[in-house]
Design a protein around this motif. Sequence first.
Motif, PDB file in Angstrom:
ATOM      1  N   UNK A  88       0.811  -1.225   0.000  1.00 28.59           N
ATOM      2  CA  UNK A  88       0.000   0.000   0.000  1.00 28.59           C
ATOM      3  C   UNK A  88       0.840   1.268   0.000  1.00 28.59           C
ATOM      4  N   UNK A  89       1.920   1.279   0.779  1.00 23.47           N
ATOM      5  CA  UNK A  89       2.688   2.517   0.964  1.00 23.47           C
ATOM      6  C   UNK A  89       4.116   2.448   0.422  1.00 23.47           C
ATOM      7  N   UNK A  90       4.559   1.285   0.013  1.00 23.42           N
ATOM      8  CA  UNK A  90       5.964   1.109  -0.332  1.00 23.42           C
ATOM      9  C   UNK A  90       6.332   1.557  -1.732  1.00 23.42           C
ATOM     10  N   UNK A  91       7.591   1.313  -2.065  1.00 27.18           N
ATOM     11  CA  UNK A  91       8.101   1.597  -3.405  1.00 27.18           C
ATOM     12  C   UNK A  91       8.715   0.343  -3.977  1.00 27.18           C
ATOM     13  N   UNK A  92       8.875   0.308  -5.280  1.00 20.20           N
ATOM     14  CA  UNK A  92       9.469  -0.868  -5.911  1.00 20.20           C
ATOM     15  C   UNK A  92      10.890  -1.124  -5.391  1.00 20.20           C
ATOM     16  N   UNK A  93      11.647  -0.038  -5.186  1.00 23.79           N
ATOM     17  CA  UNK A  93      13.022  -0.225  -4.702  1.00 23.79           C
ATOM     18  C   UNK A  93      13.032  -0.713  -3.258  1.00 23.79           C
ATOM     19  N   UNK A  94      12.065  -0.273  -2.464  1.00 22.16           N
ATOM     20  CA  UNK A  94      11.989  -0.700  -1.070  1.00 22.16           C
ATOM     21  C   UNK A  94      11.572  -2.165  -0.992  1.00 22.16           C
ATOM     22  N   UNK A  95      10.579  -2.553  -1.786  1.00 19.42           N
ATOM     23  CA  UNK A  95      10.151  -3.958  -1.808  1.00 19.42           C
ATOM     24  C   UNK A  95      11.283  -4.858  -2.295  1.00 19.42           C
ATOM     25  N   UNK A  96      12.041  -4.384  -3.275  1.00 24.82           N
ATOM     26  CA  UNK A  96      13.158  -5.177  -3.785  1.00 24.82           C
ATOM     27  C   UNK A  96      14.241  -5.330  -2.721  1.00 24.82           C
ATOM     28  N   UNK A  97      14.455  -4.268  -1.942  1.00 26.19           N
ATOM     29  CA  UNK A  97      15.421  -4.366  -0.845  1.00 26.19           C
ATOM     30  C   UNK A  97      14.947  -5.336   0.224  1.00 26.19           C
ATOM     31  N   UNK A  98      13.645  -5.385   0.484  1.00 31.54           N
ATOM     32  CA  UNK A  98      13.118  -6.347   1.455  1.00 31.54           C
ATOM     33  C   UNK A  98      13.503  -7.765   1.040  1.00 31.54           C
ATOM     34  N   UNK A  99      13.264  -8.101  -0.229  1.00 32.16           N
ATOM     35  CA  UNK A  99      13.630  -9.423  -0.723  1.00 32.16           C
ATOM     36  C   UNK A  99      15.123  -9.667  -0.675  1.00 32.16           C
ATOM     37  N   UNK A 100      15.891  -8.656  -1.066  1.00 32.21           N
ATOM     38  CA  UNK A 100      17.349  -8.793  -1.074  1.00 32.21           C
ATOM     39  C   UNK A 100      17.889  -9.011   0.334  1.00 32.21           C
ATOM     40  N   UNK A 101      17.344  -8.288   1.293  1.00 34.49           N
ATOM     41  CA  UNK A 101      17.796  -8.434   2.680  1.00 34.49           C
ATOM     42  C   UNK A 101      17.494  -9.828   3.218  1.00 34.49           C
ATOM     43  N   UNK A 102      16.294 -10.312   2.961  1.00 32.47           N
ATOM     44  CA  UNK A 102      15.908 -11.633   3.454  1.00 32.47           C
ATOM     45  C   UNK A 102      16.806 -12.724   2.866  1.00 32.47           C
ATOM     46  N   UNK A 103      17.069 -12.642   1.565  1.00 30.71           N
ATOM     47  CA  UNK A 103      17.923 -13.643   0.929  1.00 30.71           C
ATOM     48  C   UNK A 103      19.370 -13.525   1.424  1.00 30.71           C
ATOM     49  N   UNK A 104      19.849 -12.292   1.604  1.00 29.27           N
ATOM     50  CA  UNK A 104      21.213 -12.093   2.084  1.00 29.27           C
ATOM     51  C   UNK A 104      21.397 -12.706   3.469  1.00 29.27           C
ATOM     52  N   UNK A 105      20.409 -12.533   4.333  1.00 34.91           N
ATOM     53  CA  UNK A 105      20.493 -13.137   5.666  1.00 34.91           C
ATOM     54  C   UNK A 105      20.447 -14.658   5.573  1.00 34.91           C
ATOM     55  N   UNK A 106      19.596 -15.174   4.688  1.00 30.55           N
ATOM     56  CA  UNK A 106      19.524 -16.629   4.508  1.00 30.55           C
ATOM     57  C   UNK A 106      20.881 -17.186   4.090  1.00 30.55           C
ATOM     58  N   UNK A 107      21.635 -16.413   3.300  1.00 33.16           N
ATOM     59  CA  UNK A 107      22.955 -16.834   2.838  1.00 33.16           C
ATOM     60  C   UNK A 107      24.063 -16.489   3.833  1.00 33.16           C
ATOM     61  N   UNK A 108      23.659 -16.021   5.017  1.00 37.54           N
ATOM     62  CA  UNK A 108      24.566 -15.673   6.105  1.00 37.54           C
ATOM     63  C   UNK A 108      25.569 -14.600   5.705  1.00 37.54           C
ATOM     64  N   UNK A 109      25.093 -13.635   4.950  1.00 36.93           N
ATOM     65  CA  UNK A 109      25.873 -12.438   4.654  1.00 36.93           C
ATOM     66  C   UNK A 109      25.688 -11.425   5.784  1.00 36.93           C
ATOM     67  N   UNK A 110      26.647 -10.522   5.902  1.00 39.35           N
ATOM     68  CA  UNK A 110      26.481  -9.355   6.762  1.00 39.35           C
ATOM     69  C   UNK A 110      25.662  -8.335   5.990  1.00 39.35           C
ATOM     70  N   UNK A 111      24.572  -7.852   6.571  1.00 31.63           N
ATOM     71  CA  UNK A 111      23.734  -6.831   5.950  1.00 31.63           C
ATOM     72  C   UNK A 111      24.189  -5.479   6.484  1.00 31.63           C
ATOM     73  N   UNK A 112      24.746  -4.652   5.612  1.00 26.20           N
ATOM     74  CA  UNK A 112      25.220  -3.330   6.011  1.00 26.20           C
ATOM     75  C   UNK A 112      24.128  -2.327   5.668  1.00 26.20           C
ATOM     76  N   UNK A 113      23.462  -1.822   6.707  1.00 20.06           N
ATOM     77  CA  UNK A 113      22.265  -0.998   6.544  1.00 20.06           C
ATOM     78  C   UNK A 113      22.656   0.467   6.468  1.00 20.06           C
ATOM     79  N   UNK A 114      22.120   1.158   5.468  1.00 24.46           N
ATOM     80  CA  UNK A 114      22.434   2.574   5.243  1.00 24.46           C
ATOM     81  C   UNK A 114      21.486   3.450   6.063  1.00 24.46           C
ATOM     82  N   UNK A 115      20.829   4.387   5.435  1.00 22.36           N
ATOM     83  CA  UNK A 115      20.065   5.398   6.149  1.00 22.36           C
ATOM     84  C   UNK A 115      18.570   5.163   6.241  1.00 22.36           C
ATOM     85  N   UNK A 116      17.811   6.242   6.153  1.00 22.61           N
ATOM     86  CA  UNK A 116      16.387   6.257   6.470  1.00 22.61           C
ATOM     87  C   UNK A 116      15.570   5.339   5.567  1.00 22.61           C
TER      88      UNK A 116
END
Length: 344
Positions: A230-258
Amino acid sequence: MLIPQLSSTQDAALSSALQSLIDDKTKPQGSLGVLEFIAHRIGLIQQTSSPRIDRTAIVVFAADHGIVAENISAYPQSVTWQMVENFLQQGAAINVFARQNDCALHIVDAGVNHDFGKRVELIDRKVGPGTRNFAKEPAMTAEQCQQAIQHGMDLVAAMPVDVIGFGEMGIGNTTTAAALMHKITGIAAAECVGAGTGLAAEGIRHKQQVIEQAVAHHAGIEAPMEILQTFGGFEIAMMVGAMLKAAEQRCVLLIDGFIVTSALLVAAKLQPAILDYCVFSHCSDEHGHRRMLDYLKGRPLMQLDLRLGEGTGSALALPLLHAAVNFLAQMATFSSAQVSEKSA
């Protein structure tokens, strides 16, 4: 679409071994401060007392937002595609900082309202030419939201890295991020809304009103995926998927800003254990980011008054991650250096 199921990184035996190794280094206990915290966290993520950082990447996701029709940005929407061109020409801050840190940089068109044509250096995962205006209707269809998340997961699945930093570009996306923050955390909109690309006080008040009215318009939306749709953006939704997969692969997730942290808010609602895999690079100067970090119990490494986005904070934090794993691997212990320890 299957959301990765994440487990906590917590391991009592490994945690104790890492802490003992950190404490045995030739220094007073705790004297390397946050670097000790980072070394311990990366060790737990990688499931080893000898963590390494050999391969790093920052992924910048770009998309446009229909909410710009509500006059919530100091810049026109065309700046999104113009900045993507700047990334591709190696002219932006993130290009400089990624190059400086020998970090791979990937630029993703998640949904920019522009035809870039076929570009070898641009990853085309365009879901659509920007989202719809969430002041009037949901930003995405359920199918678009799922497609964006899947694209993010697939991109990371093909990246053999130890650390992934996340960045974004999209005129209007601080409004989107503030709306997500307000809806997910329950923090008052006034505490979530900031200047973005440079709004004056009157513009900030207008942005707040747009968000409050939109949330009222979409009353009853509570599930994380519904909020994102409802409120998100395509880039934000894509980051959600990327973050979940990165954690599944036991990567370090380096989080930027707002904006990046708003994607993490959604991901953490879907899989709370994702927070074990995160290192928060900095506290942004964008109003609301500190409250986001407090909500997530995130410990930012730096306070540099940044509010640029693009993943710049992530790139600037990379030397600290390298320093953390390097002191753990290379620094002498009291016994090996024959240095006397603190007397009892």
